[in-house]
Design an enzyme around this catalytic site. Structure first.
Site, short mmCIF file in Angstrom:
data_model
loop_
_atom_site.label_atom_id
_atom_site.label_comp_id
_atom_site.label_asym_id
_atom_site.label_seq_id
_atom_site.Cartn_x
_atom_site.Cartn_y
_atom_site.Cartn_z
N HIS A 28 52.34 49.45 43.95
CA HIS A 28 52.34 50.74 43.15
C HIS A 28 51.69 51.96 43.85
CE1 HIS A 28 53.81 53.53 40.24
NE2 HIS A 28 52.58 53.72 39.68
N TYR A 81 62.09 48.65 32.39
CA TYR A 81 61.23 47.39 32.77
C TYR A 81 60.24 47.63 31.75
CZ TYR A 81 58.39 50.79 35.51
OH TYR A 81 57.69 52.08 35.98
N GLU A 82 59.75 48.62 31.28
CA GLU A 82 58.64 48.71 30.20
C GLU A 82 59.00 47.95 28.92
OE1 GLU A 82 56.31 52.84 30.16
OE2 GLU A 82 58.24 53.29 31.26
N ASN A 135 58.58 54.40 50.59
CA ASN A 135 58.27 53.17 51.35
C ASN A 135 59.56 52.72 51.98
OD1 ASN A 135 58.73 52.49 48.46
ND2 ASN A 135 59.37 50.79 49.38
N MET A 162 63.95 52.16 40.06
CA MET A 162 63.86 51.63 38.87
C MET A 162 64.17 52.60 37.73
SD MET A 162 60.61 49.28 39.37
CE MET A 162 60.24 48.36 40.87
N SER A 163 64.72 53.76 37.91
CA SER A 163 64.99 54.82 37.13
C SER A 163 66.42 55.57 37.24
CB SER A 163 63.69 55.64 37.03
OG SER A 163 63.80 56.39 38.19
N HIS A 202 52.46 58.71 35.41
CA HIS A 202 53.34 59.21 34.48
C HIS A 202 52.60 59.56 33.19
CE1 HIS A 202 57.52 57.86 36.01
NE2 HIS A 202 56.59 57.16 36.85
N HIS A 237 60.90 53.97 31.13
CA HIS A 237 61.72 53.07 32.23
C HIS A 237 62.31 51.63 31.39
CE1 HIS A 237 58.77 54.94 34.86
NE2 HIS A 237 59.82 55.01 35.65
N ALA A 265 60.82 58.13 42.63
CA ALA A 265 60.26 57.70 43.74
C ALA A 265 61.11 56.68 44.12
CB ALA A 265 58.76 57.06 43.71
N SER A 296 57.41 59.26 39.33
CA SER A 296 56.01 58.79 39.86
C SER A 296 55.54 59.56 40.92
CB SER A 296 56.14 57.42 40.59
OG SER A 296 56.65 56.55 39.73
N1 HPA Z 1 62.03 49.48 45.12
C1 HPA Z 1 62.10 49.89 43.97
N2 HPA Z 1 61.65 50.76 43.26
C2 HPA Z 1 60.89 51.64 44.05
C3 HPA Z 1 60.38 51.14 45.31
C4 HPA Z 1 61.13 50.26 46.06
O1 HPA Z 1 61.05 49.95 47.11
N3 HPA Z 1 59.76 52.22 45.80
C5 HPA Z 1 59.78 53.27 44.74
N4 HPA Z 1 60.25 52.84 43.71
#
Ligand code: HPA
Length: 263
Positions: A238, A79-80, A229, A205-206, A55, A77, A107, A25
């Site tokens: 996002h 989740y997609e 973050n 998530m990847s 992406h 991913h 990310a 990302s």
């Molecule tokens: N959690 C899960 N996936 C993420 C996060 C997060 O805080 N930041 C970027 N991808």
């Protein structure tokens, strides 16, 4: 698989890359700058299309620092709604193309309280909390063994190299354990606490599906997370993740280039 390899070899004039990089990302810019040959995933037989903002969905071939590289500008991913086999199909394609080294980037949210947004973290190990495994199903002995060892998924010499490169470039670098959740919801504060207690330093998530399959296939792996973050310390969107990745991307790019030239 055969028609995928045939298509790529035709499009790239048998380019034969040695290193593959998956750009996560907000980190896809490297492939904008170095793009000798660009193939949209939608043109490649058997490749799934990425649906996530930030992406792009291109397979990009380029010579960088004297090395032949293939880059995934964006990934798929869980989740997609993609199947694990779709998410990890490109890794098997890379194996067939002769890739020896895979650089995985993403990310991620900081779980370790000493990490700050826009930090880079070298992944030393991972925890798979996806609730499934990409190797479930009949085993193809052509790629790897039924019960593959996972004691050193992230190559120690590549970790050392990445650390040395970061020091040379005066980039503060973190090291830690990447925890994979399916998403797409971010973590609750209680979940982030649980991840911290159980040993995670960053959460995303990847990456883990690709890392498992690449290790199974015998590739050397380097993983780098861009901390975007603090996981669930405050409200998160996002857009914020992309914004923090943007802040980190200059040092991210220089680190990747330095690593490539020293592999
Ligand atoms: N959690 C899960 N996936 C993420 C996060 C997060 O805080 N930041 C970027 N991808």
């Amino acid at each position: 698989m055969e028609n995928t390899i045939k298509y790529i070899n035709e499009k790239t004039n048998n380019f034969k890359p040695e290193i593959a990089i998956i750009l996560g990302s907000g980190l896809g810019e490297l492939a904008d700058e170095y793009s000798d040959i660009v193939i949209p995933y939608s043109d490649i037989p058997n490749f799934a299309k990425s649906s996530v903002k930030g992406h792009k969905g291109n397979l990009v071939f380029a010579e960088i620092k004297g090395k032949k590289i293939v880059m995934m500008q964006g990934r798929n991913h869980f989740y997609e709604g993609h199947k694990m086999s779709e998410i990890t199909f490109p890794i098997k394609v890379f194996k067939k193309l002769g890739i020896k080294t895979l650089i995985l980037t993403n990310a991620a949210g900081a779980v370790n309280t000493t990490f700050k947004p826009a930090d880079l973290m070298i992944i030393t190990d991972h925890i798979n909390n996806l609730g499934t495994n990409p190797l479930i199903g009949p085993n193809d002995d052509d790629f790897g063994t039924r019960f593959p060892d996972m004691s050193e998924v992230y190559d120690k010499s590549l970790i050392e190299l990445a650390e040395k490169c970061a020091n040379k470039l005066n980039i503060d670098i973190q090291k830690g354990i990447y925890w994979a959740n399916s998403g797409p919801s971010y973590e609750t504060p209680a979940e982030t606490n649980l991840i911290r207690i159980l040993g995670g330093d960053a959460v995303g998530m990847s990456t883990v599906p690709e890392a498992i399959v690449a290790n199974y296939c015998g590739m050397k792996i380097l993983g780098i997370s861009c901390i975007t973050n603090s996981a669930s310390s405050e409200k998160l969107s996002h857009e914020e993740v992309i914004e923090a990745a943007n802040k980190a991307k200059i040092k991210f790019k220089s680190l990747i280039l330095e690593v490539i030239s020293n592999i």
